[in-house]
Design an enzyme around this catalytic site. Structure first.
Site, short mmCIF file in Angstrom:
data_model
loop_
_atom_site.label_atom_id
_atom_site.label_comp_id
_atom_site.label_asym_id
_atom_site.label_seq_id
_atom_site.Cartn_x
_atom_site.Cartn_y
_atom_site.Cartn_z
N ILE A 1 0.40 4.71 -1.30
CA ILE A 1 1.44 4.37 -0.32
C ILE A 1 1.76 5.63 0.46
CG2 ILE A 1 3.62 3.18 0.06
CD1 ILE A 1 3.62 2.30 -2.81
N LEU B 1 9.52 6.91 -5.06
CA LEU B 1 8.63 8.03 -4.78
C LEU B 1 9.17 8.77 -3.57
CD1 LEU B 1 6.87 5.50 -5.91
CD2 LEU B 1 4.92 6.85 -5.19
N GLY C 1 6.63 8.30 1.29
CA GLY C 1 7.90 7.83 0.75
C GLY C 1 7.93 6.34 0.50
N SER C 2 8.24 5.90 -0.70
CA SER C 2 8.08 4.49 -1.01
C SER C 2 8.69 4.15 -2.36
CB SER C 2 6.59 4.14 -1.01
OG SER C 2 5.87 5.10 -1.76
N ARG C 3 8.33 2.96 -2.87
CA ARG C 3 8.85 2.51 -4.16
C ARG C 3 7.83 1.59 -4.82
NH1 ARG C 3 14.46 -0.83 -4.35
NH2 ARG C 3 13.83 -2.38 -5.90
#
Length: 226
Positions: A191, A106, A194-196
């Site tokens: 989240i 993301l 910025g993330s996954r």
């Protein structure tokens, strides 16, 4: 301008506080600069900067309403983003065996709502503190701060998805609770910045996506039993 519950309904609840505080900060700066700054150029720069800042806050916390698919024979993407990995790995936290891992990155421009990929019962829910490696790092799924949730589904069995903090993302919100019955496509958390999200599927799963593909949370089909 006015900030009320109707205005906020299009944004995720995790952003309501920062949206309201940023709104009043932006209005204060605009009024103050209009009074205190004589230079029209400096006034314009100051006001424009805070308006852009506020627009970015609104953009990040947006929560578009979607007509989600509900089908026990489908596994849907738990998040918006780009598929950066589809590979066979050993999942060591819960399954302790080989699984197919699909990783969704993301970026800061994506919707950051996470959604339940299937309906079923939450049988495992754990927060793990950790590092803040960049979200696309191969080891971020095991080393970074993360939450792991396992849902038991009648068709697919146990499916694990994992929210992973990145180098910028420093807060994971997870609404799953053990023994909770959840519905596919509904809001499972958020989240920030910025993330996954990783999801772990059985080895015999029929994969409907490919690396590099853009996916939409609650809409894009990752795997199907049809």
């Amino acid at each position: 301008c006015n900030v009320n519950s109707n205005n906020l309904s299009m944004f995720h609840k995790e952003g309501h506080r920062i949206i309201i505080s940023s709104f009043f900060l932006t209005i204060s700066v605009i009024i103050s600069s209009d009074i205190l700054i004589d230079s029209e150029t400096l006034k314009l720069i100051s006001q424009s900067t805070f308006l852009i800042f506020y627009s970015l806050i609104l953009w990040f916390f947006r929560n578009p309403k979607r007509k989600n698919i509900i089908d026990d024979k489908l596994i849907l993407s738990p998040a918006d983003g780009k598929i950066v990995n589809i590979k066979q790995v050993r999942e060591n936290e819960f399954f302790k065996d080989e699984r197919i891992q699909i990783s969704i990155f993301l970026s800061i421009t994506n919707v950051h709502v996470t959604r339940f990929p299937i309906s079923g019962k939450v049988i495992y829910n754990k927060y793990n503190p950790g590092k803040y490696l960049v979200a696309w790092h191969p080891k971020s799924s095991e080393k970074n701060e993360r939450t792991s949730v396992v849902i038991r589904n009648n068709y697919f069995g146990d499916i694990l998805y994992r929210q992973i903090a990145g180098a910028v993302a420093r807060r994971i919100v997870n609404y799953a609770k053990t023994d909770l019955e959840v519905i596919q496509g509904e809001d499972s958390g958020f989240i920030k910045f910025g993330s996954r999200v990783d999801i772990f599927l059985p080895l015999n799963s029929n994969i409907n996506v490919k690396k590099g593909q853009r996916v939409i949370g609650g809409i894009t089909v990752l795997s199907s039993k049809h």
